[in-house]
Scaffold this active site. Structure first.
Site, PDB file in Angstrom:
ATOM      1  N   GLU A 232      33.908  48.637 -25.565  1.00  0.00           N
ATOM      2  CA  GLU A 232      33.710  48.129 -26.929  1.00  0.00           C
ATOM      3  C   GLU A 232      33.752  49.210 -28.021  1.00  0.00           C
ATOM      4  O   GLU A 232      32.823  49.340 -28.827  1.00  0.00           O
ATOM      5  CB  GLU A 232      32.394  47.339 -27.021  1.00  0.00           C
ATOM      6  CG  GLU A 232      32.371  46.131 -26.095  1.00  0.00           C
ATOM      7  CD  GLU A 232      31.157  45.233 -26.289  1.00  0.00           C
ATOM      8  OE1 GLU A 232      31.260  44.049 -25.949  1.00  0.00           O
ATOM      9  OE2 GLU A 232      30.125  45.727 -26.771  1.00  0.00           O
ATOM     10  N   GLU A 352      34.890  40.097 -21.108  1.00  0.00           N
ATOM     11  CA  GLU A 352      33.466  39.764 -21.131  1.00  0.00           C
ATOM     12  C   GLU A 352      33.307  38.423 -21.827  1.00  0.00           C
ATOM     13  O   GLU A 352      33.879  38.210 -22.896  1.00  0.00           O
ATOM     14  CB  GLU A 352      32.633  40.801 -21.903  1.00  0.00           C
ATOM     15  CG  GLU A 352      32.466  42.143 -21.243  1.00  0.00           C
ATOM     16  CD  GLU A 352      31.453  43.014 -22.000  1.00  0.00           C
ATOM     17  OE1 GLU A 352      30.594  42.458 -22.730  1.00  0.00           O
ATOM     18  OE2 GLU A 352      31.533  44.255 -21.875  1.00  0.00           O
ATOM     19  N   TRP A 394      30.339  37.778 -17.837  1.00  0.00           N
ATOM     20  CA  TRP A 394      29.237  38.713 -18.053  1.00  0.00           C
ATOM     21  C   TRP A 394      27.949  37.924 -17.865  1.00  0.00           C
ATOM     22  O   TRP A 394      27.642  37.062 -18.680  1.00  0.00           O
ATOM     23  CB  TRP A 394      29.285  39.291 -19.466  1.00  0.00           C
ATOM     24  CG  TRP A 394      28.210  40.315 -19.696  1.00  0.00           C
ATOM     25  CD1 TRP A 394      26.907  40.097 -20.039  1.00  0.00           C
ATOM     26  CD2 TRP A 394      28.346  41.729 -19.560  1.00  0.00           C
ATOM     27  NE1 TRP A 394      26.211  41.273 -20.127  1.00  0.00           N
ATOM     28  CE2 TRP A 394      27.074  42.296 -19.845  1.00  0.00           C
ATOM     29  CE3 TRP A 394      29.407  42.590 -19.220  1.00  0.00           C
ATOM     30  CZ2 TRP A 394      26.853  43.678 -19.795  1.00  0.00           C
ATOM     31  CZ3 TRP A 394      29.166  43.943 -19.184  1.00  0.00           C
ATOM     32  CH2 TRP A 394      27.901  44.486 -19.478  1.00  0.00           C
TER      33      TRP A 394
END
Length: 459
Positions: A232, A352, A394
């Site tokens: 990220e 995710e 996730w």
């Protein structure tokens, strides 16, 4: 027999077995051990027991156009995230949790796991200081890779964190300051040449690591699906995106210079930036445009092989659960699949996605609805040969790790409806990953009963 007809009969036979077994469902013993009655799935062949897959079929994942392939076969991904594998493997008393989560994931057909190949300067650190490693923790990562192969699960290994968990970008800046550098922002991780050199040294150490369990160098191991540059990445100090783009361009080529065999992805969340103003309408909020990422531009970089997108409506839109989360998820995914086809010519993985049990209004039925939405959107692309190449939940947990649950943990033993959703999606993707040749797979134009079975919404 005609190859396409053979493919159809093979897949139909599998479905008959699968749905017969689905009737018996999945049961758990009171000791938590799995007793799964449907067939195991292999990562490259889809319909065979794990034990039947010979090592010569365990080859590198590649891309062909906008799809993944293994051994010239389609490879669509149903996978999961479990970030803590290395740190748990570093202690013999918790190492069994690694095997446990892989066994449970394999039992429902999950074929790819995304996990951390970093832990910078913190508890059970892999990298204690720049280029100084704890050999026991590196051996723990070796164990994770070797154990993944045992269960025929491939790994996306992320190389650093944007956030301070497990060290990440802030830790690199601390190391730089300790070395006397005049640093004022964590974002200088992306721009300062010394910090870039720290990161490159870590990449080199991991890519060239010889696994102490298998004797295989990481860069030669097909168990590794891909390298992820960063979890990220954001560079809020430069909303233009130029700083992060420069870093991505340098690091993608650097990884490829060390390891030309494996795929590389960035690890971005998928936010649209200044280079595509018309796409900014799909961002979850106005702030997303200002974090220094630029989905289309980032993925047009030399050395980047596929796109990554994350989905967190409960963080980005509203913490309170609502149908708007599902609507956003569908629109967000479809926009990125379209981009991957129209502008990038590469696969996209939704790397995710999840929903927190701590959200107001949360219940397990909503979690299942979110998972179903993601799976259905992926399949809508898959059936057309589109860029939607897979998704990674996730996150998956075994029992007994409640202290590490961030609210997103899925414990299969406690979630039978979610387990069945995952298993059924695996079975659908396994058909596309079956023994049909690539040419046959997309060359057979006639609709048949199999297509109706695969896409029936009631399944």
């Amino acid at each position: 027999m005609d190859t396409c007809k053979r493919c159809f009969l093979l897949s139909l036979a599998f479905l008959m077995v699968f749905f017969e077994n689905l009737g018996t469902n999945v049961v758990f013993g009171f000791n938590g051990n799995y007793k799964h009655h449907s067939p195991h799935f292999s990562t490259s062949q889809g319909i065979y027991d794990m034990e039947d897959v010979e090592d010569d079929g365990w080859q590198m994942v590649e891309t062909k156009g906008n799809q993944f392939i293994v051994n010239s076969q389609p490879f669509y991904v149903n996978g999961f995230n479990t970030y803590w594998l290395m740190v748990m493997a570093a202690d013999q008393s918790t190492r069994g949790k690694v095997s446990e989560v892989f066994q449970q994931a394999s039992s429902v057909g999950l074929t790819v796991c995304r996990t951390w190949a970093f832990n910078d300067g913190q508890w059970r650190a892999l990298q204690k200081s720049p280029s100084v490693y704890d050999e026991e923790v590196f051996k723990a990562l070796d164990f994770v890779v070797s154990e993944a192969k045992k269960y025929k699960i491939r790994l996306i290994l992320s190389l650093v964190n944007n956030w301070d968990a497990y060290g990440g970008k802030p830790q690199y800046v601390k190391w730089g300051k300790a070395a006397g550098l005049n640093l004022t922002s964590d974002d200088e991780f992306f721009s300062h040449p010394t910090l870039r050199s720290y990161y490159k040294a870590h990449v080199k150490a991991v890519v060239n690591r010889v696994n102490t369990f298998t004797n295989i160098t990481y860069k030669d191991d097909p168990t590794i699906f891909a390298w992820e540059l960063m979890n990220e990445p954001r560079c809020t100090s430069d909303p233009s995106g130029d700083t992060l783009q420069s870093w991505i361009a340098e690091m993608a080529v650097y990884v490829k210079s060390l390891d030309a065999k494996h795929l590389v992805e960035i690890g971005v969340e998928g936010f649209y930036g200044p280079s595509a103003p018309a796409r900014a309408q799909f961002n979850p909020n106005s702030y997303a445009t200002q974090v220094g990422t630029d989905f289309i531009r980032n993925h047009q970089t030399l050395g980047v092989d596929f796109a990554s997108v994350h989905i967190y409506a409960d963080s980005w839109i509203s913490q309170t659960i609502s149908d708007a989360h599902l609507q956003f998820t569908t629109t967000w995914m479809e926009a990125h699949i379209e981009d991957a086809e129209k502008y990038l010519g590469m696969p996209v993985i939704f790397a995710e996605f999840g929903v927190s049990s701590k959200d107001p209004g949360y219940n397990s039925s909503f979690r299942d609805a979110l998972i179903s939405t993601v799976y259905k959107t992926v399949l809508n692309s898959t059936k057309k040969g589109g860029s939607g190449a897979g998704s990674l939940l996730w996150q998956l947990f075994p029992e007994g790790m409640d202290n590490m649950d961030d609210g997103y943990a899925i414990v299969l033993a406690k979630s039978p409806s979610t387990l069945n959703l995952i298993s059924l999606h695996s079975s659908k993707l396994a058909i596309f990953n079956s023994m049909c040749s690539w040419k046959c797979h997309w060359g057979c134009k006639k609709k048949n009963a199999l297509e109706t079975i695969i896409y029936h919404d009631d399944l």
